[in-house]
Enzyme design. Sequence first.
Site, PDB file in Angstrom:
ATOM      1  N   ILE A  17       0.837  -1.206   0.000  1.00 38.38           N
ATOM      2  CA  ILE A  17       0.000   0.000   0.000  1.00 38.38           C
ATOM      3  C   ILE A  17       0.875   1.260   0.000  1.00 38.38           C
ATOM      4  CG2 ILE A  17      -1.822   1.252   1.238  1.00 38.38           C
ATOM      5  CD1 ILE A  17      -2.681  -1.505  -0.041  1.00 38.38           C
ATOM      6  N   GLU A  59      -0.561  -0.291 -10.174  1.00 39.93           N
ATOM      7  CA  GLU A  59      -1.878   0.109 -10.725  1.00 39.93           C
ATOM      8  C   GLU A  59      -2.329  -0.865 -11.826  1.00 39.93           C
ATOM      9  OE1 GLU A  59      -3.213   4.026 -10.873  1.00 39.93           O
ATOM     10  OE2 GLU A  59      -1.690   4.759  -9.497  1.00 39.93           O
TER      11      GLU A  59
HETATM   12  N1  COS Z   1     -15.657  -0.409 -15.339  1.00 42.20           N
HETATM   13  C1  COS Z   1     -16.894  -0.807 -14.905  1.00 42.20           C
HETATM   14  N2  COS Z   1     -17.177  -2.069 -14.545  1.00 42.20           N
HETATM   15  C2  COS Z   1     -16.183  -2.970 -14.646  1.00 42.20           C
HETATM   16  C3  COS Z   1     -14.894  -2.639 -15.103  1.00 42.20           C
HETATM   17  C4  COS Z   1     -14.655  -1.288 -15.469  1.00 42.20           C
HETATM   18  N3  COS Z   1     -13.461  -0.888 -15.897  1.00 42.20           N
HETATM   19  N4  COS Z   1     -14.122  -3.748 -15.093  1.00 42.20           N
HETATM   20  C5  COS Z   1     -14.908  -4.741 -14.649  1.00 42.20           C
HETATM   21  N5  COS Z   1     -16.145  -4.279 -14.387  1.00 42.20           N
HETATM   22  C6  COS Z   1     -17.311  -5.022 -13.903  1.00 42.20           C
HETATM   23  C7  COS Z   1     -17.698  -6.091 -14.913  1.00 42.20           C
HETATM   24  O1  COS Z   1     -18.576  -5.569 -15.889  1.00 42.20           O
HETATM   25  C8  COS Z   1     -18.373  -7.112 -14.045  1.00 42.20           C
HETATM   26  O2  COS Z   1     -19.675  -6.673 -13.745  1.00 42.20           O
HETATM   27  P1  COS Z   1     -20.890  -7.720 -13.592  1.00 42.20           P
HETATM   28  O3  COS Z   1     -20.579  -8.512 -12.367  1.00 42.20           O
HETATM   29  O4  COS Z   1     -22.074  -6.834 -13.424  1.00 42.20           O
HETATM   30  O5  COS Z   1     -20.901  -8.546 -14.836  1.00 42.20           O
HETATM   31  C9  COS Z   1     -17.576  -7.042 -12.749  1.00 42.20           C
HETATM   32  O6  COS Z   1     -16.961  -5.757 -12.735  1.00 42.20           O
HETATM   33  C10 COS Z   1     -16.508  -8.113 -12.669  1.00 42.20           C
HETATM   34  O7  COS Z   1     -15.687  -7.953 -13.785  1.00 42.20           O
HETATM   35  P2  COS Z   1     -14.846  -9.111 -14.447  1.00 42.20           P
HETATM   36  O8  COS Z   1     -15.690 -10.337 -14.571  1.00 42.20           O
HETATM   37  O9  COS Z   1     -14.206  -8.597 -15.681  1.00 42.20           O
HETATM   38  O10 COS Z   1     -13.778  -9.370 -13.304  1.00 42.20           O
HETATM   39  P3  COS Z   1     -12.478 -10.222 -13.274  1.00 42.20           P
HETATM   40  O11 COS Z   1     -12.424 -10.857 -11.948  1.00 42.20           O
HETATM   41  O12 COS Z   1     -12.378 -11.074 -14.484  1.00 42.20           O
HETATM   42  O13 COS Z   1     -11.279  -9.134 -13.271  1.00 42.20           O
HETATM   43  C11 COS Z   1      -9.767  -7.417 -13.947  1.00 42.20           C
HETATM   44  C12 COS Z   1     -11.199  -8.035 -14.036  1.00 42.20           C
HETATM   45  C13 COS Z   1      -8.684  -8.399 -14.299  1.00 42.20           C
HETATM   46  C14 COS Z   1      -9.797  -6.316 -14.990  1.00 42.20           C
HETATM   47  C15 COS Z   1      -9.558  -6.840 -12.524  1.00 42.20           C
HETATM   48  O14 COS Z   1      -9.479  -7.857 -11.563  1.00 42.20           O
HETATM   49  C16 COS Z   1      -8.314  -5.965 -12.429  1.00 42.20           C
HETATM   50  O15 COS Z   1      -8.315  -4.826 -12.879  1.00 42.20           O
HETATM   51  N6  COS Z   1      -7.254  -6.469 -11.790  1.00 42.20           N
HETATM   52  C17 COS Z   1      -6.071  -5.676 -11.535  1.00 42.20           C
HETATM   53  C18 COS Z   1      -6.201  -4.971 -10.231  1.00 42.20           C
HETATM   54  C19 COS Z   1      -5.215  -3.857 -10.106  1.00 42.20           C
HETATM   55  O16 COS Z   1      -5.082  -3.017 -10.986  1.00 42.20           O
HETATM   56  N7  COS Z   1      -4.524  -3.811  -8.987  1.00 42.20           N
HETATM   57  C20 COS Z   1      -3.609  -2.773  -8.725  1.00 42.20           C
HETATM   58  C21 COS Z   1      -3.769  -2.368  -7.325  1.00 42.20           C
HETATM   59  S1  COS Z   1      -4.213  -0.766  -7.095  1.00 42.20           S
HETATM   60  S2  COS Z   1      -2.517   0.154  -7.053  1.00 42.20           S
END
Ligand code: COS
Length: 383
Positions: free
Chosen positions: A156, A362
């Site tokens: 974090i 990120e």
């Molecule tokens: N905007 C709006 N909704 C979103 C979205 C976005 N950018 N991305 C996903 N969603 C929604 C999907 O539409 C889905 O909604 P429903 O449940 O209504 O169908 C829900 O969120 C789950 O999405 P999804 O099935 O795509 O989830 P996954 O578990 O497959 O994961 C990723 C999606 C891989 C994109 C996500 O886990 C991710 O971004 N991981 C990386 C995390 C990250 O960046 N960490 C860094 C830490 S912060 S420094």
Amino acid sequence: MDFSMNEEQKALQKMALEFAEKEMKPNASKYDRGEEFPDEIMKKAFDVGFITCEIPSEYGGGGLNHLDTVIISEELAAGCAGMYTTIMASSLAFTPIILFGSEEQKKKFLTPFTQKLSYASFCLTEREAGSDAGALKTKAQKKGSEYVINGSKCFITNGGLASLYVVFAKTDPQKGARGISAFIVPRETPGLTVGKTEDKMGHRASNTAELFFDDVKVPQENLLGKEGIGFLIAMKTLDSTRAPVGAAGVGVARTALDHAVDYARTRTQFGKPIALFQHNAFKISQMATQINAARHLVRHAAWLMDQEKPCGKESAMAKFYGSDVAMNVTTQALQMFGGYGYMKDYPMEKLMRDAKLLQIYEGTNEIQKLVISREIVGPIKKK
Ligand code: COS
């Protein structure tokens, strides 16, 4: 298409560039070597408004739009990527409050940041839930008018220093990503403790820590939006903060190229400056072209956000390409320095170490590519 900056943006860029040149660059090596937190520089960054630049002006912040923010991000990261990370990590935590907070929450939680220097943290990642953010295990149980949070978070940024945390936790573990909610947790809340501070390869002027939540009670008023939309909040936040990471990549790459050009003009081997060798001339051209291409992707993604157009794919492109360019350019530029590039007396090795994290945090670049391809390919029915 108009690629020119307006007068305000030019003034902002000048201010950030001067800050980077005067305050950041001359001190970057000192804070990097000691893995010391740059208190003095952050006080100055707060005074000029960088730390709260994205908080809307009605709550006392700079009210900058996304295009303004990526312009500043490039300049600050060109000064020192570690210090840039400290500054922008607070923005990452402000964003979910700006996007999903009630009027009361914005007034109560954002305004103090504009009055006194303090930091905020975005707490999504856990030991077993990095790229797979939906698999997080921290729980928040509703008890009366409170939520009780138990679990832990890792990696974090600002974790050890923050006065406020935005914490993602499962309110309904059976529902997977749809069972996640987001909470605003003040630092002084009993049960919240800071664990180990990480010893990092790069961005060493930033603080990265582990957090533990042991029966941490927050009032229901601290829930962001409503129960079950935490994952959406996290994704929308990351959509809006990934272009600045791409911009940071452009800044790091630009500094590396500037050093390489200066060096290649003056370093003589085989009787002539090494810039005159075609091999290096081609490298310089390729680096400059990649930097320009990355900057265009970044600014386009920011522009889309400012127009409130869909930007998930473009933000992911800006982040992964900008950070890949930083990694490639710092590696190529260091190579032009030969043995000197590898020595800590020269700035190149720090730039290369700093570039690496931009490909990871990120959302790793592999996750960005997944986001992009999902949008291009669309849903496919499994047979
Ligand atoms: N905007 C709006 N909704 C979103 C979205 C976005 N950018 N991305 C996903 N969603 C929604 C999907 O539409 C889905 O909604 P429903 O449940 O209504 O169908 C829900 O969120 C789950 O999405 P999804 O099935 O795509 O989830 P996954 O578990 O497959 O994961 C990723 C999606 C891989 C994109 C996500 O886990 C991710 O971004 N991981 C990386 C995390 C990250 O960046 N960490 C860094 C830490 S912060 S420094």
